[in-house]
Design an enzyme around this catalytic site. Sequence first.
Site, PDB file in Angstrom:
ATOM      1  CG  HIS A 149      -0.853   2.146   6.135  1.00  0.00           C
ATOM      2  ND1 HIS A 149       0.101   3.086   5.825  1.00  0.00           N
ATOM      3  CD2 HIS A 149      -1.923   2.434   5.358  1.00  0.00           C
ATOM      4  CE1 HIS A 149      -0.373   3.918   4.903  1.00  0.00           C
ATOM      5  NE2 HIS A 149      -1.596   3.539   4.602  1.00  0.00           N
ATOM      6  CG  ASP A 160       2.832   4.738   3.502  1.00  0.00           C
ATOM      7  OD1 ASP A 160       2.334   4.127   2.533  1.00  0.00           O
ATOM      8  OD2 ASP A 160       2.358   5.818   3.926  1.00  0.00           O
ATOM      9  NE  ARG A 161      -1.075   1.929   0.742  1.00  0.00           N
ATOM     10  CZ  ARG A 161      -1.860   1.449  -0.225  1.00  0.00           C
ATOM     11  NH1 ARG A 161      -2.613   0.393  -0.014  1.00  0.00           N
ATOM     12  NH2 ARG A 161      -1.889   2.020  -1.399  1.00  0.00           N
ATOM     13  CE  LYS A 164       0.536   9.402   3.319  1.00  0.00           C
ATOM     14  NZ  LYS A 164       0.982   8.004   3.028  1.00  0.00           N
ATOM     15  CG  ASP A 210       2.308   2.850  -0.820  1.00  0.00           C
ATOM     16  OD1 ASP A 210       3.488   2.757  -0.418  1.00  0.00           O
ATOM     17  OD2 ASP A 210       1.464   3.581  -0.265  1.00  0.00           O
ATOM     18  NE  ARG A 264      -4.601  11.810  -0.046  1.00  0.00           N
ATOM     19  CZ  ARG A 264      -5.759  11.221   0.199  1.00  0.00           C
ATOM     20  NH1 ARG A 264      -6.595  10.954  -0.766  1.00  0.00           N
ATOM     21  NH2 ARG A 264      -6.071  10.902   1.432  1.00  0.00           N
ATOM     22  CB  SER A 306      -0.173   8.073  -0.847  1.00  0.00           C
ATOM     23  OG  SER A 306      -0.244   6.742  -0.407  1.00  0.00           O
ATOM     24  CG  HIS A 307      -2.611   4.707  -3.116  1.00  0.00           C
ATOM     25  ND1 HIS A 307      -2.571   5.039  -1.785  1.00  0.00           N
ATOM     26  CD2 HIS A 307      -3.916   4.606  -3.439  1.00  0.00           C
ATOM     27  CE1 HIS A 307      -3.813   5.107  -1.322  1.00  0.00           C
ATOM     28  NE2 HIS A 307      -4.644   4.851  -2.306  1.00  0.00           N
ATOM     29  CG  ASP A 351       3.790   7.148   0.577  1.00  0.00           C
ATOM     30  OD1 ASP A 351       3.220   6.063   0.364  1.00  0.00           O
ATOM     31  OD2 ASP A 351       3.493   7.886   1.536  1.00  0.00           O
TER      32      ASP A 351
END
Length: 470
Positions: A336, A253-254, A125, A249, A27, A115-116, A251
């Site tokens: 997650h 995944d949360r 990832k 979030d 990242r 992501s966030h 992407d």
Amino acid sequence: MPPTPNSATPSSYAPPAPEIFKAYDIRGIVDKTLTAEAVRAIGHALGSEARKRSQRAIAIGRDGRLSGPELAGALADGIRAAGVDVVDIGCVPTPLTYFAAYHLGTDSCVSVTGSHNPPDYNGLKMVLGGETLYGDLIQDLRRRIVDNDLAHGAGQLREARVVDAYLDRVTSDVKLARPMKIVIDCGNGVAGAVAPQLFRRLGCELVELFCDVDGTFPNHHPDPSKPENLQDVIRALRDTDAELGLAFDGDGDRLGVVTKAGQIIYPDRQLMLFAADVLSRVPGGEIIYDVKCTRNLAGWIREHGGKPTMWNTGHALVKAKLRETGAPLAGEMSGHVFFKERWFGFDDGLYAGARLLEILSRAADPSAVLDALPDAVSTPELNIKMAEGEPFELVRRLKESARFDDASDVVTIDGVRVEYADGFGLARPSNTTPVVVLRFEADSQQAIERIQADFRRAIEGVWPGVQLPF
């Protein structure tokens, strides 16, 4: 997926910035630490590692960030330069990239996602042969680039679409007992490309907030772990007849969850509901949760016939533990959630939302079910900001020499978590930023203050002059 005009493979690459190689992913800031050239080099290293593992193809998906097409193209070029094929699945939530690895039979995938993080960030990832890369496996990619330890070949590029297959798979399995009206807030993240279709197909009427994908995130930051980012959901629940709010979030995944009255149900309490449901079908099953989760979880899991296992924080670490143990369910305080029972074991905010609605649709008042879950007085995550490397040293000293006289137990699997008769305190070094993460929970505010005083004494004893956030 732009780049490709057969830019010849360089005989060696400039080494990418070391700071972009994080514990669980790669990242950095686009065009500064994370450049297209760096991502191409990482792709070449990843393809080389894939060949070593006898992996022949890698699926690539990307979130809605503006830098996504260029970086995904550079990544694909690098992977193909190692002689590995690429399947481009386009702009999809990260969980759909994981799903693609199963559905398309590649067993390997990369999600190009920040992501966030703020809009100027992006990252990778990575999964190879079903194993999420983390720790030394990520550092090894940089070593390959520095040492020019790279395979060479000419991989093929093809496109595939997996959204319909994903929707079919979820809706063939998850069934709601009744229609529900819900608020969904995608925060302009890539979840907006799939979530409305999914929840409508499950039988929901929707109040949609910020479901258009916009990589500038013009409305609020796409991070449902922060209460300020859930205020739009809370307002929509107040102003409409929707009975529950879900937020995702950047992407996808949360998951964030809000009751009709505007109460945030944090992920460790969501996990209680999921655990009770899963254990009703998998008696004696092991449920994994990270060190930041509530102390109410262990007793709840035992009460419902399961085996509680506390583990390290970090989605890659939890996934690895899930694979090792064969547990049917795992979850993290960050949001997650990993279902192995009826699903594939990867973290998926959309699927978690669907499973939540399946459970709550059996109740006339879903909020009452959520409100009845055990709760405690707790702090949000608090951070001690330090210089690079110092958080690990501070926690090492705590483990070595700090004394907590009233403690019933001291858990050191990930930082220092001190259990008391009426609460716990946690200090752990973040694996992504130079901070010590603190969290406190207890039966009362008075107990939290006593535990914090104990931690203040211990931390100041090993690191005099430290600035504490409490």
